[in-house]
Design an enzyme around this catalytic site. Structure first.
Site, PDB file in Angstrom:
ATOM      1  N   PHE A   1      22.835 -14.902  76.294  1.00 49.35           N
ATOM      2  CA  PHE A   1      21.765 -15.366  77.171  1.00 49.35           C
ATOM      3  C   PHE A   1      20.671 -14.097  77.286  1.00 49.35           C
ATOM      4  O   PHE A   1      21.248 -13.055  77.605  1.00 49.35           O
ATOM      5  CB  PHE A   1      22.266 -15.745  78.615  1.00 49.35           C
ATOM      6  CG  PHE A   1      21.098 -16.047  79.613  1.00 49.35           C
ATOM      7  CD1 PHE A   1      20.707 -17.300  79.530  1.00 49.35           C
ATOM      8  CD2 PHE A   1      20.305 -15.206  80.505  1.00 49.35           C
ATOM      9  CE1 PHE A   1      19.702 -17.928  80.379  1.00 49.35           C
ATOM     10  CE2 PHE A   1      19.652 -15.429  81.251  1.00 49.35           C
ATOM     11  CZ  PHE A   1      18.959 -17.097  81.164  1.00 49.35           C
TER      12      PHE A   1
ATOM     13  N   ASP B   1      21.121  -5.871  75.297  1.00 49.79           N
ATOM     14  CA  ASP B   1      20.686  -6.356  76.617  1.00 49.79           C
ATOM     15  C   ASP B   1      21.692  -6.104  77.557  1.00 49.79           C
ATOM     16  O   ASP B   1      22.648  -6.658  77.804  1.00 49.79           O
ATOM     17  CB  ASP B   1      20.673  -8.053  76.171  1.00 49.79           C
ATOM     18  CG  ASP B   1      20.073  -8.633  77.575  1.00 49.79           C
ATOM     19  OD1 ASP B   1      20.109  -8.194  78.504  1.00 49.79           O
ATOM     20  OD2 ASP B   1      19.759  -9.926  77.571  1.00 49.79           O
TER      21      ASP B   1
ATOM     22  N   LYS C   1      18.135  -6.871  86.661  1.00 53.32           N
ATOM     23  CA  LYS C   1      19.089  -7.277  87.535  1.00 53.32           C
ATOM     24  C   LYS C   1      19.258  -6.270  88.643  1.00 53.32           C
ATOM     25  O   LYS C   1      18.496  -6.237  89.516  1.00 53.32           O
ATOM     26  CB  LYS C   1      20.455  -7.897  86.868  1.00 53.32           C
ATOM     27  CG  LYS C   1      20.108  -9.085  86.343  1.00 53.32           C
ATOM     28  CD  LYS C   1      21.344 -10.076  86.453  1.00 53.32           C
ATOM     29  CE  LYS C   1      20.956 -11.401  86.098  1.00 53.32           C
ATOM     30  NZ  LYS C   1      20.945 -11.953  84.509  1.00 53.32           N
TER      31      LYS C   1
HETATM   32  C1  LIG Z   1      19.857 -12.483  83.883  1.00 60.02           C
HETATM   33  C2  LIG Z   1      19.939 -12.107  82.251  1.00 60.02           C
HETATM   34  C3  LIG Z   1      18.642 -12.148  81.701  1.00 60.02           C
HETATM   35  C4  LIG Z   1      17.362 -12.815  82.326  1.00 60.02           C
HETATM   36  O1  LIG Z   1      16.959 -12.186  83.471  1.00 60.02           O
HETATM   37  P1  LIG Z   1      15.720 -12.714  84.550  1.00 60.02           P
HETATM   38  O2  LIG Z   1      15.640 -11.640  85.324  1.00 60.02           O
HETATM   39  O3  LIG Z   1      16.350 -13.714  85.085  1.00 60.02           O
HETATM   40  O4  LIG Z   1      14.673 -13.151  83.669  1.00 60.02           O
HETATM   41  C5  LIG Z   1      18.631 -11.590  80.413  1.00 60.02           C
HETATM   42  N1  LIG Z   1      19.583 -11.224  79.912  1.00 60.02           N
HETATM   43  C6  LIG Z   1      20.809 -11.065  80.585  1.00 60.02           C
HETATM   44  C7  LIG Z   1      21.989 -10.694  80.038  1.00 60.02           C
HETATM   45  C8  LIG Z   1      20.876 -11.673  81.775  1.00 60.02           C
HETATM   46  O5  LIG Z   1      22.020 -11.585  82.365  1.00 60.02           O
END
Ligand SMILES: *Cc1c(COP(=O)(O)O)cnc(C)c1O
Length: 387
Positions: free
Chosen positions: A123, A210, A239
């Protein structure tokens, strides 16, 4: 708009690991707004920093120098070993910046259609490029045509990556979560990142991690990659960075850190004084209170507790975690556990249909950890006994 299947509760206040709804009822928060409020709600030091800054200067523009942004960049590069930072406002934007860096790196090598390797079950966000990078059809469906330039392989599968290395000369980077969050708290083999690093070095690919969910102490290290003894080329954060003040960051090192030149990328809000002040307060509190070590220790205790109480239960497929990022996978869909936990005054999450996910605040008290473990074990036992 109708973007979320919301639970029937509305919160109006919070303190530490507790949230209070509009009827005055308290809940133990074991999700932290999806791994955002790592210092809990209304942390006094963060609140004070925000109030001070709101009364001093909220926003100017990246057209001008921003001392707080420079200080935050220094702190983040010191903690991570990276060299330069681009600040934005969300995880998706941090990933977008990384994808743009990969394409610049490709074009610099005369690759006309550079591609980024991404993983099944990953994700990366909801913008068009990041949903195209995401390895979940449900995130993509209805939004075709997708952005091209992604090559997908199974997560934690080095053989598949070797095949890509042999057959796909347009690849310039790998984008991967050290632990898949939305994908179900999936933890790869212990040597996965080290082997990815070696492959990227051999191929001249950028290793782009990420850590939007795993970063900032969540896994018992400042950043999850620090368990592997490697450094990525690009590191993405968001986050927990501002404990709820929207903020993202794309950190880079080496040649990747020099690719953006004025005019190639930007953000109106990114790295503004208010957000940077919040993030600086977060880092200061985490260092003062030793919250990274606390995440490791408390996570280990909770994991042992869940394994002891649920490990032998038929219906429990796997119990896994790293620091305070914990997953309990069941053999059946269990999204209804979120509502049942809510009724018990407990906030948990279920992701990938079958995985109970916990991302409690790093300031979680020992007694709160006990309450969480007791409450959740009972819920899961009762749920599995029904079917
Ligand atoms: C939550 C998340 C995102 C997206 O972040 P947003 O602030 O909602 O755009 C991207 N990568 C990972 C691994 C995430 O957990």
């Amino acid at each position: 708009m109708n973007t979320y299947a919301r639970l029937p509760v509305r919160f109006v206040g919070g303190r530490g690991s507790t949230l209070t709804d509009d009827s005055g009822r308290d809940y133990l928060d074991a999700l932290s707004g999806i791994g955002v409020c790592n210092l809990g709600h209304a942390h006094p030091a963060v609140t004070q920093a925000l109030c001070d800054q709101a009364g001093t200067l909220v926003h100017t523009s990246n057209l001008y120098g921003i001392p707080l942004q420079e200080r935050l960049a220094e702190a983040l590069t010191r903690l991570s070993g990276m060299e330069r930072v681009f600040f934005c406002n969300s995880g998706a934007e941090a990933n977008e910046a990384a994808i743009k860096l990969a394409r610049l790196a490709g074009h610099a090598r005369d690759i006309d259609e550079p591609a980024v390797v991404v993983m099944d079950g990953s994700f990366h966000g909801r913008t068009l490029a990041t949903l195209s990078a995401t390895g979940n059809r449900r995130v993509q469906a209805g939004f075709e045509p997708l952005v091209t330039g992604f090559v997908r392989v199974p997560f934690d599968d080095m053989a598949a990556l070797e095949t890509v290395a042999e057959n796909s000369p347009q690849v310039v980077a790998v984008l991967v979560e050290p632990i898949q969050g939305e994908g179900g708290v999936r933890i790869p083999a212990p040597d996965y990142l080290a082997r990815l690093r070696a492959l990227c070095d051999r191929m001249g690919w950028l290793l782009m991690l990420d850590e939007v969910q795993t970063g900032m102490g969540r896994t018992g290290r400042w950043f999850a990659f620090q368990d592997s003894g490697i450094l990525p080329d690009v590191l993405l954060l968001a986050k927990a960075l501002g404990n709820g003040v929207p903020m993202g960051a794309c950190l880079a090192r080496g040649a990747a850190a020099e690719l953006f030149q004025p005019g190639r990328h930007g953000s109106t809000f990114g790295g503004n004084p208010l957000a940077c002040r919040a993030a600086l307060a977060v880092i200061e509190v985490m260092e003062q209170e030793g919250l990274v070590a606390r995440s490791a220790a408390l996570g280990e205790r909770l994991l042992a507790r869940f394994r002891q109480a649920l490990g032998e239960l038929p219906g429990v497929v796997s119990i896994r975690g790293q620091g305070l990022m914990l997953g309990i996978e069941l053999d059946r869909p269990c999204t209804e556990l979120m509502g049942r936990a809510l009724d018990q005054g407990l906030l948990i999450n279920v992701t990938a249909d079958t995985v109970v996910r916990l991302l409690p605040p790093l300031i979680l008290g020992e007694d709160e950890a006990e309450r969480l473990a007791d409450g959740l074990c009972t819920l899961i036992r009762d749920f599995l006994a029904e079917a």
